[in-house]
Enzyme design. Structure first.
Site, PDB file in Angstrom:
ATOM      1  N   HIS A   1      12.349 -11.439   8.666  1.00 25.74           N
ATOM      2  CA  HIS A   1      11.954 -10.564   9.896  1.00 25.74           C
ATOM      3  C   HIS A   1      12.533 -10.793  11.106  1.00 25.74           C
ATOM      4  CE1 HIS A   1       8.550  -8.386  13.012  1.00 25.74           C
ATOM      5  NE2 HIS A   1       8.592  -8.072  11.352  1.00 25.74           N
TER       6      HIS A   1
ATOM      7  N   ILE B   1      12.699 -11.513  14.638  1.00 24.86           N
ATOM      8  CA  ILE B   1      11.787 -11.330  15.548  1.00 24.86           C
ATOM      9  C   ILE B   1      10.300 -11.643  15.126  1.00 24.86           C
ATOM     10  CG2 ILE B   1      10.470  -9.598  16.455  1.00 24.86           C
ATOM     11  CD1 ILE B   1      13.218  -7.786  16.349  1.00 24.86           C
TER      12      ILE B   1
ATOM     13  N   GLY C   1       4.785  -8.898  15.053  1.00 24.85           N
ATOM     14  CA  GLY C   1       3.325  -8.823  14.992  1.00 24.85           C
ATOM     15  C   GLY C   1       1.899  -9.974  15.668  1.00 24.85           C
ATOM     16  N   VAL C   2       1.864  -9.557  13.905  1.00 25.50           N
ATOM     17  CA  VAL C   2       0.300 -10.147  13.450  1.00 25.50           C
ATOM     18  C   VAL C   2       0.450 -11.872  13.347  1.00 25.50           C
ATOM     19  CG1 VAL C   2      -0.118  -8.422  11.815  1.00 25.50           C
ATOM     20  CG2 VAL C   2       1.605 -10.712  11.033  1.00 25.50           C
TER      21      VAL C   2
ATOM     22  N   GLU D   1      -2.201 -14.187  15.969  1.00 28.12           N
ATOM     23  CA  GLU D   1      -3.207 -15.143  15.139  1.00 28.12           C
ATOM     24  C   GLU D   1      -2.642 -15.977  16.359  1.00 28.12           C
ATOM     25  OE1 GLU D   1      -4.616 -17.616  12.669  1.00 28.12           O
ATOM     26  OE2 GLU D   1      -4.568 -15.741  12.218  1.00 28.12           O
TER      27      GLU D   1
END
Length: 155
Positions: A55, A61, A64-65, A69
């Site tokens: 990623h 990067i 977002g998840v 978290e």
């Protein structure tokens, strides 16, 4: 000093409160704990984290998840300190994630500050507002609800 007098939690204390471990422990420190109200988590973003392999190759990067978290783990540490849940084998489950917005990329070398405030607290169900900042700039924000699950006391 009682556990609820703690104003910060280092990595050793964090692992006494939440069950997460490498590679899914996403908070290095929690500071500015205001019992039952707010806290600030610190995540030092490093290139050797496993999600950066895919990623994205060549342009790492933080997903977002995983930022959300990390916010939730910060909130769980704050609740653990607030409710004196250290060394209790508490588990935490997301119930809802709302109003999630992503404003800037988070990349290796960044220091992510996870600002958490309680919107509604209880014994088991809590709702939080979270903001993730890098150098004072908003990277992400979300509201989320989580359930704290404690093992039944043995008779």
């Amino acid at each position: 000093m009682s556990d609820t007098d703690l104003k910060s939690a280092d990595l050793e204390m964090i692992t006494r409160i939440i069950p997460h471990r490498y590679p899914f422990l996403l908070v290095d420190k929690v500071r500015d704990i205001d019992v039952g109200k707010s806290a600030v988590g610190i995540k030092n973003v490093t290139f050797n984290e496993p999600h950066f392999q895919g990623h994205f190759p060549g342009t790492p990067i933080m997903p977002g998840v995983t930022i959300i978290e990390a916010m939730a783990q910060t909130a769980a540490v704050m609740v653990g300190v607030s409710q004196d849940l250290i060394d209790t084998n508490m588990l935490i489950y997301f119930m809802a994630i709302d109003k999630a917005k992503f404003r800037r990329k988070v990349v290796p070398g960044d220091v992510l500050e996870l600002h958490i405030t309680v919107k509604r607290g209880g014994s088991k169900i809590w709702k939080f507002a979270g903001r993730a900042l890098v150098d004072g700039e908003m990277a992400a924000e979300a509201e989320f609800t989580a359930m704290m699950d404690l093992p039944e006391a043995s008779a």
